[in-house]
Write an enzyme that holds these catalytic residues in place. Structure first.
Site, short mmCIF file in Angstrom:
data_model
loop_
_atom_site.label_atom_id
_atom_site.label_comp_id
_atom_site.label_asym_id
_atom_site.label_seq_id
_atom_site.Cartn_x
_atom_site.Cartn_y
_atom_site.Cartn_z
N TYR A 183 21.32 59.74 60.85
CA TYR A 183 19.89 60.05 60.93
C TYR A 183 19.09 58.89 61.54
CZ TYR A 183 19.52 64.42 58.25
OH TYR A 183 19.57 65.71 57.85
N LYS A 202 34.64 62.00 55.55
CA LYS A 202 35.49 62.56 56.61
C LYS A 202 36.39 61.42 57.08
CE LYS A 202 36.75 65.93 59.38
NZ LYS A 202 37.50 67.11 58.87
N ASP A 246 34.78 69.10 54.92
CA ASP A 246 35.05 70.52 55.22
C ASP A 246 35.62 71.21 53.97
OD1 ASP A 246 37.29 68.89 55.52
OD2 ASP A 246 38.09 69.96 57.25
N ASP A 249 22.96 66.49 53.60
CA ASP A 249 21.98 67.46 54.07
C ASP A 249 22.59 68.86 54.06
OD1 ASP A 249 19.61 68.46 55.31
OD2 ASP A 249 20.67 68.47 57.22
N ASP A 260 22.16 72.03 50.95
CA ASP A 260 21.65 73.38 51.22
C ASP A 260 22.63 74.44 50.72
OD1 ASP A 260 19.29 72.57 52.47
OD2 ASP A 260 19.50 74.07 54.07
#
Ligand code: IPM
Ligand code: MG
Length: 367
Positions: free
Chosen positions: A145, A196, A229, A253, A257
């Site tokens: 970001y 990751k 994932d 983020d 959600d």
């Protein structure tokens, strides 16, 4: 001094002002009963500020926030401002600079679904018979970001390239790991760190630092690691395997959600963004906001669910004002109200739905 709670109110756009108004009534009630006074001023932010002052985060709004011990935030954005250049749009031009300016590095998003609201979740009820109770701790001021350089450039061969930089320092990872640990200690003492590390260098560092930190400082907490994932899949398959879901900025983020939707209505979800610096009271400075956004389709009708804004105000009492007791009173009143069947349209499922006003009155009546 300490019996006055000083904060800044930024209602923003869409349903923001409607739900903020009743959240302030709830705050007023619970704090006056406890002998506390509220000292707040209200300022434009987001689209409202673009319209009134030409920028999504005016200097006067920022100054008011600097003078306060916390920020109670509504929501920003809407169709009216969608065609502005990306860097001027309310979300980017208000929220991200606020996070950076106050080093709000720790985003706490509770993922709570009461068993009475199981119908609101897209997951099959038999997967979550007791509802859902997890919390996502997301790093909020680092990673891709904010990493520099960010650029779009023309290449000699006529092509165009754009780049973002994903970068983490050990110190940034350590400070958010501490927040995850503290959250775990008040809950089930389990942390799942999401990265990751099979691809990203930042994740390799993340995993190493997190592993060493928990082994040395919090051996009583059970730590496991998950690739992002897989975590996305596991959240949909069996969410309650998680206690504290802990991750970097962009993964957080996305996963938060997903957590929001499996918990049903966004109208129930609150969040806290906690700062690296303490306020005058010795508690973290923080920004408190609902997760649901401005809901332009229902704005102005008086039917929005005020619970997320009210619960965000409860988080403000807990974290920035050290009043866990008052936060719990509000949380209990919201829960009891919803369980008793007083519900706005988003969580009514065919039963009679009530207005924002009636929902707020029901909650106020239980305080
Ligand atoms: C969030 C939002 C923001 C983010 C946007 C509005 C910039 O999606 O708070 O999760 O990406 O962090
Ligand atoms: Mg988001």
């Amino acid at each position: 001094m300490e019996d006055t709670l000083k904060f800044t109110v930024l209602p923003g756009d869409g349903i923001g002002p409607e739900v903020m108004a009743v959240a302030l009534e709830v705050l007023e009630k619970v704090t006056s009963d406890a002998g506390l006074k509220l000292d707040y001023s209200t300022h434009d932010v987001g689209g409202a500020a673009i319209d009134s002052q030409g920028s999504a985060l005016p200097a006067s709004t920022l100054k008011a926030c600097e003078a306060a011990d916390a920020i109670l935030f509504g929501s920003v954005g809407g169709p009216k401002w969608e065609n502005l250049p990306p860097a001027e749009q309310p979300e980017r031009a208000a929220l991200l600079p606020l996070r950076k300016h106050f080093t709000l590095f720790a985003n706490v998003r509770p993922g709570l679904l009461y068993p009475e609201l199981l119908d609101a979740s897209p997951l099959k009820a038999e997967r979550i018979p007791e509802g859902i109770d997890i919390v996502c701790i997301r790093e909020l001021t680092g990673g891709i970001y904010f990493g520099q350089p960010k650029a779009t450039r023309d290449l000699p061969d006529g092509d165009i390239e754009a780049l973002d930089t994903m970068i983490y320092r050990k110190s940034e990872i350590l400070r958010i790991a501490e927040v995850a640990a503290q959250a775990a200690l008040t809950r089930g003492k389990r942390v799942t760190s999401v990265d990751k590390a099979n691809v990203l260098t930042t994740s390799v560092l993340w995993r190493k630092v997190v592993t060493e930190f928990f082994a040395e400082k919090y051996p009583e907490i059970t730590l496991n690691h998950m690739y992002v994932d897989n975590a996305a899949m596991q959240l949909a398959r069996s969410p309650n395997q998680f206690d504290v879901l802990f991750t970097e900025n962009m993964f957080g983020d996305i996963l938060s959600d997903e957590m929001g939707i499996i918990c049903g209505s966004l109208g129930m979800l609150c969040s806290a963004s906690l700062g690296a610096h303490n306020n005058r009271l010795g508690h973290p400075f923080g920004l408190y906001e609902p997760a649901g956004g401005t809901a332009p389709d229902i704005a102005g009708q008086g039917i929005a669910n005020p619970c997320a804004q009210i619960l965000s105000a409860a988080l403000m009492l807990r974290y920035s004002f050290g009043r866990d007791d008052l936060a719990k009173q509000i949380e209990a009143a919201v829960k009891a109200t919803v369980q008793a069947g007083t519900r706005t349209g988003d969580i009514a499922f065919g039963t009679d739905s009530v207005s924002t006003r009636a929902m707020a009155d029901a909650i106020l009546g239980r305080l």
